[in-house]
Design a protein around this motif. Structure first.
Motif, PDB file in Angstrom:
ATOM      1  N   ALA A 236      46.266  44.895  52.890  1.00  0.00           N
ATOM      2  CA  ALA A 236      45.959  43.723  52.068  1.00  0.00           C
ATOM      3  C   ALA A 236      45.885  44.099  50.588  1.00  0.00           C
ATOM      4  O   ALA A 236      46.405  43.382  49.725  1.00  0.00           O
ATOM      5  N   ALA A 237      45.274  45.231  50.287  1.00  0.00           N
ATOM      6  CA  ALA A 237      45.160  45.664  48.893  1.00  0.00           C
ATOM      7  C   ALA A 237      46.526  45.992  48.305  1.00  0.00           C
ATOM      8  O   ALA A 237      46.835  45.604  47.176  1.00  0.00           O
ATOM      9  N   ARG A 238      47.359  46.693  49.057  1.00  0.00           N
ATOM     10  CA  ARG A 238      48.696  47.034  48.569  1.00  0.00           C
ATOM     11  C   ARG A 238      49.549  45.787  48.399  1.00  0.00           C
ATOM     12  O   ARG A 238      50.312  45.661  47.448  1.00  0.00           O
ATOM     13  N   TYR A 239      49.425  44.844  49.319  1.00  0.00           N
ATOM     14  CA  TYR A 239      50.180  43.602  49.240  1.00  0.00           C
ATOM     15  C   TYR A 239      49.796  42.828  47.982  1.00  0.00           C
ATOM     16  O   TYR A 239      50.648  42.406  47.211  1.00  0.00           O
ATOM     17  N   ALA A 240      48.487  42.682  47.771  1.00  0.00           N
ATOM     18  CA  ALA A 240      48.003  41.946  46.599  1.00  0.00           C
ATOM     19  C   ALA A 240      48.386  42.656  45.316  1.00  0.00           C
ATOM     20  O   ALA A 240      48.810  42.038  44.339  1.00  0.00           O
ATOM     21  N   SER A 241      48.255  43.971  45.309  1.00  0.00           N
ATOM     22  CA  SER A 241      48.597  44.754  44.121  1.00  0.00           C
ATOM     23  C   SER A 241      50.086  44.645  43.805  1.00  0.00           C
ATOM     24  O   SER A 241      50.478  44.455  42.650  1.00  0.00           O
ATOM     25  N   GLY A 242      50.914  44.757  44.837  1.00  0.00           N
ATOM     26  CA  GLY A 242      52.361  44.638  44.639  1.00  0.00           C
ATOM     27  C   GLY A 242      52.754  43.250  44.170  1.00  0.00           C
ATOM     28  O   GLY A 242      53.596  43.092  43.287  1.00  0.00           O
ATOM     29  N   LYS A 243      52.113  42.231  44.727  1.00  0.00           N
ATOM     30  CA  LYS A 243      52.419  40.858  44.335  1.00  0.00           C
ATOM     31  C   LYS A 243      52.012  40.616  42.883  1.00  0.00           C
ATOM     32  O   LYS A 243      52.753  39.995  42.111  1.00  0.00           O
ATOM     33  N   ALA A 244      50.839  41.129  42.489  1.00  0.00           N
ATOM     34  CA  ALA A 244      50.376  40.964  41.111  1.00  0.00           C
ATOM     35  C   ALA A 244      51.284  41.717  40.138  1.00  0.00           C
ATOM     36  O   ALA A 244      51.631  41.199  39.065  1.00  0.00           O
ATOM     37  N   ALA A 245      51.684  42.930  40.508  1.00  0.00           N
ATOM     38  CA  ALA A 245      52.563  43.717  39.640  1.00  0.00           C
ATOM     39  C   ALA A 245      53.929  43.047  39.495  1.00  0.00           C
ATOM     40  O   ALA A 245      54.510  43.033  38.406  1.00  0.00           O
ATOM     41  N   ALA A 246      54.444  42.478  40.577  1.00  0.00           N
ATOM     42  CA  ALA A 246      55.728  41.773  40.508  1.00  0.00           C
ATOM     43  C   ALA A 246      55.613  40.538  39.622  1.00  0.00           C
ATOM     44  O   ALA A 246      56.511  40.239  38.829  1.00  0.00           O
ATOM     45  N   GLY A 247      54.501  39.828  39.721  1.00  0.00           N
ATOM     46  CA  GLY A 247      54.276  38.665  38.865  1.00  0.00           C
ATOM     47  C   GLY A 247      54.197  39.045  37.401  1.00  0.00           C
ATOM     48  O   GLY A 247      54.751  38.369  36.528  1.00  0.00           O
ATOM     49  N   GLU A 248      53.510  40.148  37.111  1.00  0.00           N
ATOM     50  CA  GLU A 248      53.403  40.633  35.730  1.00  0.00           C
ATOM     51  C   GLU A 248      54.778  41.046  35.206  1.00  0.00           C
ATOM     52  O   GLU A 248      55.136  40.764  34.060  1.00  0.00           O
ATOM     53  N   ALA A 249      55.565  41.713  36.043  1.00  0.00           N
ATOM     54  CA  ALA A 249      56.915  42.112  35.634  1.00  0.00           C
ATOM     55  C   ALA A 249      57.786  40.882  35.370  1.00  0.00           C
ATOM     56  O   ALA A 249      58.553  40.855  34.401  1.00  0.00           O
TER      57      ALA A 249
END
Length: 111
Positions: free
Chosen positions: A77-90
């Motif tokens: 869950a943490a990796r999923y949320a982190s990856g989703k947030a990083a993709a949104g920021e990118a």
């Protein structure tokens, strides 16, 4: 009756603690810790920055899509949320960079 010692760490508990710490260390700092990049000065700098952010977005997407590979459910869950947030920021950075490229009249780098 058998005596229970509460100060003895069970091997499974120790393994859980070590796995939790390892999962926490496996993920990098989030985008919130990074200051926003200054606007590039010329078309070459804009193109370089676009390439850098697109690579960061690809890495974030891989992290987001590969979250299921983590062993511990809360790490997934943490990796999923982190990856989703990083993709949104990118995506946000790419939008700003493409707008800057357009304002400067740069040739399109999109494929």
């Amino acid at each position: 009756m058998r005596e229970v010692h509460s100060n003895v760490v069970r091997p499974w508990a120790l393994a859980l603690i070590v796995a939790t710490l390892a999962a926490g260390c496996a993920s990098g700092p989030g985008p919130a810790g990074r200051p926003p990049a200054p606007a590039p000065a010329d078309c070459s700098a804009v193109a370089t920055e676009i390439a850098r952010v697109e690579e960061a977005r690809r890495a974030a997407a891989e992290k987001h899509e590969g979250a299921w590979k983590a062993v511990i459910p809360f790490a997934v869950a943490a990796r999923y949320a982190s990856g989703k947030a990083a993709a949104g920021e990118a995506d946000r950075q790419l939008s700003e960079l493409h707008a800057e490229s357009h304002r400067q009249g740069c040739a399109s780098e999109r494929g």
